[in-house]
Design an enzyme around this catalytic site. Structure first.
Site, PDB file in Angstrom:
ATOM      1  N   ASP A   9      53.079  41.953  20.192  1.00  0.00           N
ATOM      2  CA  ASP A   9      52.168  40.695  21.042  1.00  0.00           C
ATOM      3  C   ASP A   9      52.846  39.341  19.716  1.00  0.00           C
ATOM      4  O   ASP A   9      53.612  39.325  19.152  1.00  0.00           O
ATOM      5  CB  ASP A   9      50.969  41.285  20.400  1.00  0.00           C
ATOM      6  CG  ASP A   9      50.419  40.868  19.093  1.00  0.00           C
ATOM      7  OD1 ASP A   9      51.052  41.003  18.580  1.00  0.00           O
ATOM      8  OD2 ASP A   9      48.940  41.852  19.235  1.00  0.00           O
ATOM      9  N   HIS A  10      51.672  38.179  19.881  1.00  0.00           N
ATOM     10  CA  HIS A  10      51.764  37.382  19.505  1.00  0.00           C
ATOM     11  C   HIS A  10      51.972  37.219  18.030  1.00  0.00           C
ATOM     12  O   HIS A  10      52.934  36.560  17.118  1.00  0.00           O
ATOM     13  CB  HIS A  10      50.816  36.237  19.672  1.00  0.00           C
ATOM     14  CG  HIS A  10      50.028  36.387  19.771  1.00  0.00           C
ATOM     15  ND1 HIS A  10      48.880  37.642  20.458  1.00  0.00           N
ATOM     16  CD2 HIS A  10      48.357  36.461  18.305  1.00  0.00           C
ATOM     17  CE1 HIS A  10      47.787  37.699  20.075  1.00  0.00           C
ATOM     18  NE2 HIS A  10      47.774  37.002  18.947  1.00  0.00           N
ATOM     19  N   CYS A  66      52.620  44.605  16.448  1.00  0.00           N
ATOM     20  CA  CYS A  66      51.710  43.571  16.785  1.00  0.00           C
ATOM     21  C   CYS A  66      50.925  43.662  15.318  1.00  0.00           C
ATOM     22  O   CYS A  66      51.580  43.860  13.897  1.00  0.00           O
ATOM     23  CB  CYS A  66      50.536  44.402  17.266  1.00  0.00           C
ATOM     24  SG  CYS A  66      49.555  46.062  17.006  1.00  0.00           S
ATOM     25  N   GLY A  67      49.604  42.731  15.025  1.00  0.00           N
ATOM     26  CA  GLY A  67      49.421  42.559  13.793  1.00  0.00           C
ATOM     27  C   GLY A  67      49.240  43.712  13.077  1.00  0.00           C
ATOM     28  O   GLY A  67      49.755  43.750  11.774  1.00  0.00           O
ATOM     29  N   THR A  68      48.453  44.912  13.512  1.00  0.00           N
ATOM     30  CA  THR A  68      48.443  46.363  12.609  1.00  0.00           C
ATOM     31  C   THR A  68      49.513  47.219  13.177  1.00  0.00           C
ATOM     32  O   THR A  68      49.295  48.056  11.793  1.00  0.00           O
ATOM     33  CB  THR A  68      47.078  46.742  13.033  1.00  0.00           C
ATOM     34  OG1 THR A  68      46.197  46.730  14.428  1.00  0.00           O
ATOM     35  CG2 THR A  68      45.885  45.301  11.994  1.00  0.00           C
ATOM     36  N   GLY A  69      49.388  47.022  14.033  1.00  0.00           N
ATOM     37  CA  GLY A  69      50.524  48.105  14.589  1.00  0.00           C
ATOM     38  C   GLY A  69      49.570  49.466  15.133  1.00  0.00           C
ATOM     39  O   GLY A  69      49.950  50.182  15.842  1.00  0.00           O
ATOM     40  N   ILE A  70      48.139  49.313  15.032  1.00  0.00           N
ATOM     41  CA  ILE A  70      47.733  49.924  15.755  1.00  0.00           C
ATOM     42  C   ILE A  70      46.881  50.038  17.238  1.00  0.00           C
ATOM     43  O   ILE A  70      46.857  51.008  17.493  1.00  0.00           O
ATOM     44  CB  ILE A  70      45.792  50.063  14.734  1.00  0.00           C
ATOM     45  CG1 ILE A  70      45.927  50.201  13.171  1.00  0.00           C
ATOM     46  CG2 ILE A  70      44.618  50.621  15.489  1.00  0.00           C
ATOM     47  CD1 ILE A  70      45.093  49.981  12.771  1.00  0.00           C
ATOM     48  N   GLY A  71      46.396  48.913  17.455  1.00  0.00           N
ATOM     49  CA  GLY A  71      46.077  48.685  18.940  1.00  0.00           C
ATOM     50  C   GLY A  71      47.082  48.684  19.961  1.00  0.00           C
ATOM     51  O   GLY A  71      46.957  49.319  20.793  1.00  0.00           O
ATOM     52  N   MET A  72      48.436  48.664  19.415  1.00  0.00           N
ATOM     53  CA  MET A  72      49.949  49.295  19.700  1.00  0.00           C
ATOM     54  C   MET A  72      49.812  50.545  20.226  1.00  0.00           C
ATOM     55  O   MET A  72      50.213  51.575  21.347  1.00  0.00           O
ATOM     56  CB  MET A  72      51.508  48.697  19.259  1.00  0.00           C
ATOM     57  CG  MET A  72      51.084  47.357  19.838  1.00  0.00           C
ATOM     58  SD  MET A  72      51.957  46.830  21.414  1.00  0.00           S
ATOM     59  CE  MET A  72      52.490  45.209  21.376  1.00  0.00           C
ATOM     60  N   HIS A  99      57.659  66.302  11.628  1.00  0.00           N
ATOM     61  CA  HIS A  99      56.341  66.620  12.203  1.00  0.00           C
ATOM     62  C   HIS A  99      56.381  66.276  14.219  1.00  0.00           C
ATOM     63  O   HIS A  99      55.599  67.965  14.656  1.00  0.00           O
ATOM     64  CB  HIS A  99      55.686  66.864  11.348  1.00  0.00           C
ATOM     65  CG  HIS A  99      55.781  67.527  10.205  1.00  0.00           C
ATOM     66  ND1 HIS A  99      55.020  67.965   9.097  1.00  0.00           N
ATOM     67  CD2 HIS A  99      56.819  67.503   8.929  1.00  0.00           C
ATOM     68  CE1 HIS A  99      55.733  68.101   8.424  1.00  0.00           C
ATOM     69  NE2 HIS A  99      56.988  67.867   7.860  1.00  0.00           N
ATOM     70  N   HIS A 135      55.558  73.135  14.456  1.00  0.00           N
ATOM     71  CA  HIS A 135      55.820  72.212  14.698  1.00  0.00           C
ATOM     72  C   HIS A 135      55.448  71.981  16.338  1.00  0.00           C
ATOM     73  O   HIS A 135      55.051  71.133  16.974  1.00  0.00           O
ATOM     74  CB  HIS A 135      56.828  71.012  14.158  1.00  0.00           C
ATOM     75  CG  HIS A 135      56.745  71.036  12.563  1.00  0.00           C
ATOM     76  ND1 HIS A 135      55.483  70.543  12.846  1.00  0.00           N
ATOM     77  CD2 HIS A 135      57.537  70.775  11.959  1.00  0.00           C
ATOM     78  CE1 HIS A 135      55.214  70.603  11.175  1.00  0.00           C
ATOM     79  NE2 HIS A 135      56.519  70.597  10.795  1.00  0.00           N
TER      80      HIS A 135
END
Ligand code: RB5
Length: 144
Positions: A9-10, A66-72, A99, A135
């Site tokens: 994202d931006h 993205c900003g955190t990688g979390i939303g992605m 794993h 795994h």
């Protein structure tokens, strides 16, 4: 070398461009699903494109920033067959391949700098899945 799908994202446009250049230097074919500027946009739009490219076999692996990688990661993991991992350290970059057989690497441009992101991307790309029976069993339960 394989095909890697990439998106951002931006907040992570500059990081995405740097990772794309690095992937090309390493000999990967890169499918860039955008975004193409720092104009504000919505990360799920790009996560879905990259996740579907990986799930459909158009690319072997994906990278989403993205900003955190979390939303992605939240968005990408909604697509069947996707195991997207947010990584902010080298141990996790390696472990999520060994794993979890993670097929999409997510990182945050507001969390780590570009050299670190390149370091974690290299670890992710260079670490094979362990093929461990334990795994494999656990990953199969993710699809139930
Ligand atoms: C955009 O401001 C930000 O919310 C996004 O880049 C990401 O961090 C979401 O998880």
């Amino acid at each position: 070398m394989g095909i890697v799908a990439i998106g951002c994202d931006h907040a992570a446009y500059e990081m995405k461009e740097a990772l794309k250049d690095h992937l090309k230097e390493r000999g990967y074919d890169v499918k860039d699903f955008g975004t193409d500027s720092e104009v504000s946009c919505d990360y799920p739009d790009f996560a879905k494109k990259v996740a579907h490219a990986v799930a459909d076999g158009e690319a072997e692996q994906g990278v989403l920033v993205c900003g955190t990688g979390i939303g992605m990661s939240i968005a990408a993991n909604k697509v069947k067959g996707i195991r997207a991992a947010v990584v902010g350290d080298s141990f996790s970059a390696k472990a999520t391949r060994e794993h979890n057989d993670a097929n999409i690497l997510c990182m945050g441009a507001r969390v780590i700098d570009i050299p670190k992101a390149i370091e974690f991307l290299d670890i992710f790309l260079d670490t094979p899945f362990s093929e461990g029976e334990n795994h494999i069993r656990r990953i199969s339960k993710l699809e139930e």
